[in-house]
Scaffold this motif. Structure first.
Motif, PDB file in Angstrom:
ATOM      1  N   VAL A 175      10.791  46.416  -8.451  1.00  0.00           N
ATOM      2  CA  VAL A 175      10.920  47.686  -7.731  1.00  0.00           C
ATOM      3  C   VAL A 175      11.101  47.429  -6.243  1.00  0.00           C
ATOM      4  O   VAL A 175      11.973  48.031  -5.594  1.00  0.00           O
ATOM      5  N   VAL A 176      10.303  46.513  -5.681  1.00  0.00           N
ATOM      6  CA  VAL A 176      10.425  46.194  -4.255  1.00  0.00           C
ATOM      7  C   VAL A 176      11.798  45.601  -3.954  1.00  0.00           C
ATOM      8  O   VAL A 176      12.447  45.973  -2.967  1.00  0.00           O
ATOM      9  N   ALA A 177      12.246  44.689  -4.824  1.00  0.00           N
ATOM     10  CA  ALA A 177      13.561  44.076  -4.620  1.00  0.00           C
ATOM     11  C   ALA A 177      14.662  45.133  -4.710  1.00  0.00           C
ATOM     12  O   ALA A 177      15.613  45.123  -3.910  1.00  0.00           O
ATOM     13  N   ALA A 178      14.534  46.062  -5.662  1.00  0.00           N
ATOM     14  CA  ALA A 178      15.538  47.125  -5.799  1.00  0.00           C
ATOM     15  C   ALA A 178      15.532  48.030  -4.574  1.00  0.00           C
ATOM     16  O   ALA A 178      16.593  48.427  -4.079  1.00  0.00           O
ATOM     17  N   ARG A 179      14.350  48.347  -4.079  1.00  0.00           N
ATOM     18  CA  ARG A 179      14.273  49.184  -2.872  1.00  0.00           C
ATOM     19  C   ARG A 179      14.889  48.455  -1.682  1.00  0.00           C
ATOM     20  O   ARG A 179      15.617  49.062  -0.878  1.00  0.00           O
ATOM     21  N   ARG A 186      19.325  47.794   2.008  1.00  0.00           N
ATOM     22  CA  ARG A 186      20.368  46.947   2.566  1.00  0.00           C
ATOM     23  C   ARG A 186      21.746  47.596   2.358  1.00  0.00           C
ATOM     24  O   ARG A 186      22.576  47.634   3.274  1.00  0.00           O
ATOM     25  N   VAL A 187      21.981  48.104   1.142  1.00  0.00           N
ATOM     26  CA  VAL A 187      23.263  48.762   0.855  1.00  0.00           C
ATOM     27  C   VAL A 187      23.423  49.996   1.739  1.00  0.00           C
ATOM     28  O   VAL A 187      24.510  50.272   2.272  1.00  0.00           O
ATOM     29  N   LYS A 190      25.945  52.577   6.322  1.00  0.00           N
ATOM     30  CA  LYS A 190      25.855  53.214   7.645  1.00  0.00           C
ATOM     31  C   LYS A 190      26.709  52.457   8.656  1.00  0.00           C
ATOM     32  O   LYS A 190      27.418  53.068   9.457  1.00  0.00           O
ATOM     33  N   GLN A 191      26.626  51.129   8.618  1.00  0.00           N
ATOM     34  CA  GLN A 191      27.427  50.331   9.546  1.00  0.00           C
ATOM     35  C   GLN A 191      28.917  50.536   9.278  1.00  0.00           C
ATOM     36  O   GLN A 191      29.707  50.648  10.211  1.00  0.00           O
TER      37      GLN A 191
END
Length: 174
Positions: free
Chosen positions: A105-109, A114-115, A120-121
């Motif tokens: 879950v932490v990795a998915a979040r 990051r995505v 946004k960038q």
């Protein structure tokens, strides 16, 4: 002989034949000695062997019972230990699964964040490109308008018409 005793007792006198009694007594003692030697000794030996055999069987059965009881207790202890160990393994597996779930879950979040940041960038870069393109078009239009204004003297109505035309033309280029 029995007749003599019965007849002698009937005649009034008790006459005992001691010779016969003594002979029968000697024969009886000899018979007892022979029986003791031939039958009683071996019979008692067989009985003693049988008694020893039964005693050994009882002792052996008692030992087997004690051993079986001991093995039963050991098996119960091992079974209890195995159940406890299995319960511990299940608990550890549950904890490990929970930890892995939380890590996923932490990795998915983190990946989603990051995505999101990358998006946004990308949006910001596209926005900057669009603003730069608009500035360039505005600059081109300004130069074009300025060159047209310089070429001819315009009245206010002509200027308004010229600006409208250029705005329409700029809108069509986009």
């Amino acid at each position: 002989m029995l007749n003599n005793l019965v007849l002698g007792a009937a005649e009034g006198g008790a006459h005992i034949n001691t010779g016969d009694i003594l002979f029968q007594l000697v024969v009886f003692i000899i018979l007892l000695a022979v029986l003791r030697k031939v039958a009683w000794g071996p019979l008692m030996g067989i009985m003693k062997q049988r008694e020893d055999h039964i005693s050994n069987e009882i002792n052996s059965a008692e030992e087997s019972r004690k051993e079986a009881k001991k093995l039963l207790e050991e098996q119960r202890s091992l079974l209890k230990e195995a159940r406890s160990e299995a319960q511990n393994l299940i608990e550890n597996a549950k904890k490990q699964g929970e930890l892995q779930r939380e890590e996923i879950v932490v990795a998915a979040r983190n990946e989603a964040e990051r995505v999101k940041e990358a998006a946004k960038q990308e949006i910001e870069q596209q926005k900057e490109k669009a603003v730069a393109a608009i500035r360039e078009q505005v600059a081109q239009l300004s130069v074009l308008i300025a060159s047209k204004v310089i070429e001819k003297e315009l009245t206010q109505a002509d200027q308004d018409q010229l600006i409208s035309d250029y705005i329409k033309e700029a809108g069509e280029r986009r």
